[in-house]
Structure formats: C-alpha cells, structure tokens
Motif scaffolding. Sequence first.
Motif, PDB file in Angstrom:
ATOM      1  N   ASP A 226       0.799  -1.084   0.062  1.00 62.29           N
ATOM      2  CA  ASP A 226       0.096   0.076   0.030  1.00 62.29           C
ATOM      3  C   ASP A 226       0.942   1.355  -0.045  1.00 62.29           C
ATOM      4  O   ASP A 226       0.621   2.477  -0.532  1.00 62.29           O
ATOM      5  CB  ASP A 226      -1.046   0.096   1.234  1.00 62.29           C
ATOM      6  CG  ASP A 226      -2.291  -0.784   0.888  1.00 62.29           C
ATOM      7  OD1 ASP A 226      -2.293  -1.391   0.003  1.00 62.29           O
ATOM      8  OD2 ASP A 226      -3.045  -0.916   1.872  1.00 62.29           O
ATOM      9  N   GLU A 229       2.182   1.718  -3.453  1.00 61.15           N
ATOM     10  CA  GLU A 229       0.826   2.145  -4.381  1.00 61.15           C
ATOM     11  C   GLU A 229       0.459   3.576  -4.259  1.00 61.15           C
ATOM     12  O   GLU A 229       0.259   4.155  -5.128  1.00 61.15           O
ATOM     13  CB  GLU A 229      -0.099   1.089  -4.180  1.00 61.15           C
ATOM     14  CG  GLU A 229      -1.445   1.637  -4.813  1.00 61.15           C
ATOM     15  CD  GLU A 229      -1.375   1.660  -6.403  1.00 61.15           C
ATOM     16  OE1 GLU A 229      -2.306   2.119  -6.955  1.00 61.15           O
ATOM     17  OE2 GLU A 229      -0.471   1.169  -6.996  1.00 61.15           O
ATOM     18  N   GLY A 230       0.572   3.887  -2.887  1.00 63.11           N
ATOM     19  CA  GLY A 230       0.214   5.559  -2.485  1.00 63.11           C
ATOM     20  C   GLY A 230       1.088   6.223  -3.255  1.00 63.11           C
ATOM     21  O   GLY A 230       0.956   7.384  -3.998  1.00 63.11           O
ATOM     22  N   PHE A 242      -5.571   0.210  -3.389  1.00 58.14           N
ATOM     23  CA  PHE A 242      -4.956  -0.179  -2.226  1.00 58.14           C
ATOM     24  C   PHE A 242      -5.435  -1.623  -2.314  1.00 58.14           C
ATOM     25  O   PHE A 242      -6.537  -2.109  -2.337  1.00 58.14           O
ATOM     26  CB  PHE A 242      -5.268   0.404  -0.990  1.00 58.14           C
ATOM     27  CG  PHE A 242      -4.439   2.074  -0.918  1.00 58.14           C
ATOM     28  CD1 PHE A 242      -3.229   2.141  -1.169  1.00 58.14           C
ATOM     29  CD2 PHE A 242      -5.420   2.981  -0.923  1.00 58.14           C
ATOM     30  CE1 PHE A 242      -2.636   3.103  -1.036  1.00 58.14           C
ATOM     31  CE2 PHE A 242      -4.703   4.215  -0.690  1.00 58.14           C
ATOM     32  CZ  PHE A 242      -3.353   4.495  -0.863  1.00 58.14           C
ATOM     33  N   THR A 243      -4.520  -2.608  -1.753  1.00 60.43           N
ATOM     34  CA  THR A 243      -4.997  -4.216  -1.520  1.00 60.43           C
ATOM     35  C   THR A 243      -4.852  -4.393  -0.085  1.00 60.43           C
ATOM     36  O   THR A 243      -5.428  -5.561   0.262  1.00 60.43           O
ATOM     37  CB  THR A 243      -3.968  -4.948  -2.255  1.00 60.43           C
ATOM     38  OG1 THR A 243      -2.563  -4.920  -1.742  1.00 60.43           O
ATOM     39  CG2 THR A 243      -3.896  -4.706  -3.803  1.00 60.43           C
ATOM     40  N   GLY A 244      -4.095  -3.818   0.656  1.00 59.97           N
ATOM     41  CA  GLY A 244      -3.809  -4.236   2.273  1.00 59.97           C
ATOM     42  C   GLY A 244      -3.061  -5.341   2.348  1.00 59.97           C
ATOM     43  O   GLY A 244      -2.948  -5.891   3.546  1.00 59.97           O
TER      44      GLY A 244
END
Length: 251
Positions: A226, A229-230, A242-244
């Motif tokens: 995350d 990705e951010g 986001f996938t966590g």
Amino acid sequence: MSVVTYESKGGIAVITINRPDKANALNEEVAVELRDAWRRFQATDEDRVAILTAAGEKHFSGGADLSAPPEIWSFAPGLGVAVDKPVIAAINGWCVGGAVVLVQFCDLAVMVEGTKFSYPEAKIGFSGGLISSLVPRMPHKIAMEFILVGEEMTAERAYEVGFVNKVVPRADLMPAAMAYAETLAANSPAVMRMLKRHIQDLMPKGAAELYGHGRRQLTELREGADGEEGRAALREKRAPNFTGRKEPWNG
C-alpha cells in the motif's frame, strides 16, 4: 563474503554471524543481512525453527561496532522483524553488549562452557536501552547486577539463573542446539506460532522495546504494497488501488 550466512535443512535454518576476524562485531552490514535472514526465515513454510550462532570459537559477538553502531532493535528477532517461529541461540564464545540483546530475544539458548556474557555499557557511557528487556527474562536483582554493575556473567551462572537452557562442551554446542531444533521442527508449527505470539504479548516491554515495535510497524507500512502504491499514485496523479496485502515476513 557474506557477513551473515543462511543454511536450510530438514526444516531448520542455521543463521550464522560471519565476521570472526572482527570478533563478529555488529555493524550496519551485519544488521542488514541479519534482518534479511529473519525475513527469509519468517516468510518460508519450509523452515520451522532457526538456530542463531556465529563463526569462530572465541566470540559469539563482541557487540556493536562502536565505530559505526547499528540500531540493535532493527535486526533483533521478533522486534526488528516479526518472528513468530522458535529461535535457538547457540552461543559459541564471548557474548558482549548488543549481542546479549540478540540472545534475550531468542526462545532457547545453548552456550559453550567457560564462555561469558558481558554488558559494559554503563562503564562506557553508551546504551540503546534494549537491555532493560532482560529483566522479565532473568530474576530482577540478578539482571540489575549484570546491567548496572557491569561484571561478566559466566555461562554456568547464566544457566543457574535460567538465562540459558544448557551449558555444554564446545564439541557439543551444535549437536545440542540441533537436538532442540529437530524436536521443535517435528512439532505443530501452528501451535508453536500461536503460543509464541501469546507469550510475546504477555512479556513486559520497556520504552526502548516499545520504540522498536513502533518503528518496525511504521517501516513495514512504508515498505509494504500500500505504501508503494500510494507513492506511485501520487507520482502518476491517479487514484490509488490499495490491497492491504502484507509482506510474508510481516507475520
């Protein structure tokens, strides 16, 4: 040559600090490679137990390399890296300063007879504070004497006060550690991991250890999927996806 080696066989990882010419002193290179070794151990299903030992016969480790001391919390098992599988310390020689901290975060310990622990930080005016976590792992006044007075503690005394499980002749060190490891490797991994997590939660933690846990969690967030990705979404001026997802070594 790697300053930390990782050997895997029969469900057992043998992790070795490999700077015998420098008393296996803990520098930043050791910190990085030992942290990578714990991450590898935590991420694999194959290795169920780890043995932490060191090369040579005189020193398990002379402690932090004071010319460039690393942050010990960052590569202590269960602190700098979430480790919920059993870790055995096989202490082959003198164990000094920050190396005592590494041993205190292991679950079992075997030590060569005639060798010693030493924690001289009160005498040199420097400490990272993590040694305070020794108190829940050793009788209080014995721990305070060791930490504050700064006198050496023999392997035999460490056994008497319950800090090591066995004291053995040098030739028997790895066989004794392996005997523990083979027994643990045959046990239920799910049960051992659950129990170790419960015990880690129950163990009292001082300020330095709590700081390490907090720093690890922030680092894991920054280095995780995350976080990446951010940052990518900001650069590319798009909405993040986001996938966590956790890294496997995050536990």
